[in-house]
Write an enzyme that holds these catalytic residues in place. Structure first.
Site: not given
Ligand code: S3P
Length: 432
Positions: A24, A28, A95, A123, A168, A170, A316, A347
């Site tokens: 993550s 970023r 994602g 997704r 989330s 993300q 995760d 999952r």
């Molecule tokens: C992540 C946020 C999580 C996580 C993913 C990485 C991120 O997802 O499951 O592996 O780096 O922002 P969600 O934002 O969908 O919860």
């Protein structure tokens, strides 16, 4: 598809290791480096496929990026300098790349198309497209805009206050990335706190964000300044080796330089509650993130319940947590984890299905799973499938160490998405 055979060694796991950089934070650091002005130097960048996809997409947006091993130099010229990509932005399995870049390009006055692999393109992307459309960007995707390939027509946006139905990072990050480029106050409210790397990173790049953990506000537009980022070890990767040592009698393993950000520390907290012996030493701050060395020793474990606020902080790690629960005395219940259904695989289904094949007493529920742990009986072993999911592939490798017979993992090469070198490290620790 690669098939790998793992056999229980029966020996304690000992020594000192480190794990690759946090996924993550690596994503970023590259994205903020691209938005900032000046040269951002990133050390410890995760060279897994997901993060390499982020780098190649940023290059397609006109950003000059150099990489030598895990050192990455991003030559940022500010987000106004980003240019329309000449081709589809391929995010692979990632994602985070798709959702964060969607927020980045929604505020740029050009046309982008984002697409990924089969798993990624099934997704939900409407969770970012919907609020970003409210801000004024246009989106087109399959199934009425729900799935990628996703077309984004960016423009000057209007700020919004968005109450997100899901916790989330993300979704939050996509909106904050758009908000940083938009005049006025952009606010995101979450039902529960999600990982806060974006908020920390905005500050590291000289930006401002107000947050109380659930409400997040940026006032745009903001200019960001290049910086140096040292990426700490990924706690989600460390989790597989924490589990390996915690479950293997006689073990003592030290894992150096792991990010212990509280929004990511749910797995360690849950294991400690179950009786695991995990000590954190040498606590320090690296690149605006709390970091420590973890000292993990084998200890008998007992069941627990996982629900509510802890879930996002270990989301995760739930595949490997389910394995830990299978080795703990009693019934473990995981609730409020419906988000697992929209990860790299569903999952809940894949973890339950594959662990059942190894003889675990585990059942699906609508928002989690129930596991009846049997620490006194080895699991069976046999043929299992990672379903292209990196975290499943690694969990099944660790599971082999509690199985009587060998475990044959189909699709074991999925590990390269987040953990290059996993197989070598795992072999070195289990075949000593
Ligand atoms: C992540 C946020 C999580 C996580 C993913 C990485 C991120 O997802 O499951 O592996 O780096 O922002 P969600 O934002 O969908 O919860």
């Amino acid at each position: 598809m690669s098939v790998r055979e793992y056999r229980r060694s029966g020996k304690p796991v000992t020594g000192e290791i480190s794990v690759p950089g946090d996924k993550s934070i690596s994503h970023r650091a590259a994205i903020f480096g691209a938005m900032a002005e000046g040269v951002t130097v990133i050390d410890g960048f995760l060279t897994g496929e997901d993060c390499l996809h982020t780098l190649s997409c940023l290059r397609q947006l006109g950003v000059e990026i150099e990489r030598e091993g895990d050192r990455v130099l991003v030559h940022g010229r500010g987000y106004e300098a980003l240019k329309e990509p000449a081709d589809v932005l391929d995010v692979g399995n990632s994602g985070t790349t798709m959702r964060l870049l969607t927020g980045l390009v929604a505020a740029r006055p050009f046309y982008s198309v984002l697409s990924g692999d089969r798993s990624l393109n099934s997704r939900p992307m409407d969770r970012v497209a919907r609020p970003l459309s409210q801000m004024g960007a246009k989106f087109y995707g399959r199934a009425g805009g729900k799935y990628a390939p996703l077309t984004v027509i960016g423009s000057r946006l209007q700020p919004i206050r968005y109450i997100s139905p899901v916790a989330s990072a993300q979704v939050k990050s996509a909106l904050l990335l758009a908000g940083l480029q938009t005049e006025g106050v952009t606010e995101v409210v979450e039902p529960e706190p999600s990982r806060d790397h974006t908020e920390r990173m905005i500050q590291a790049f000289g930006g401002r964000v107000e947050t109380d953990g659930r409400h997040h506000r940026v006032i745009g537009p903001q200019r960001l300044t290049a910086t140096r980022i040292k990426v700490p070890g990924d706690p989600s990767s460390a989790a597989f080796f924490i589990a390996l040592a915690a479950l293997t009698p006689g073990s003592r393993l030290v894992i150096r330089n792991v990010c212990i950000n509280p929004t990511r520390a749910g797995f360690i907290e849950a294991l400690k509650r179950m009786g695991a012996d995990i000590r954190t030493g040498n606590k320090r701050e690296v690149g605006g993130e709390p970091v420590a060395d973890l000292d993990v020793r084998y200890a008998p474990l007992s069941a627990t319940e996982i629900a509510g606020e802890i879930v996002p902080s270990m989301i995760d790690e739930i595949p490997v947590f389910a394995l830990v629960a299978a080795r703990a005395q009693g019934r473990t219940v995981i609730r409020d984890a419906g988000e697992l259904k929209v990860k790299e695989t569903n999952r809940i289904k894949t973890v339950v299905g594959e662990l059942k094949k190894l003889g675990v007493r585990i059942e699906e529920t609508t928002d989690g799973m129930i596991i009846d742990g049997e620490p006194d009986r080895l699991m069976t072993g046999g043929e299992v499938d990672a379903h292209g999911d990196h975290r499943l592939a690694m969990m099944l490798a660790v599971a082999s160490q509690a199985c009587e017979d060998p475990v044959l993992v189909h699709g074991a090469d999925a590990v390269s998405v987040s953990f290059p070198g996993f197989s070598e490290l795992f072999a070195a620790l289990t075949q000593k």
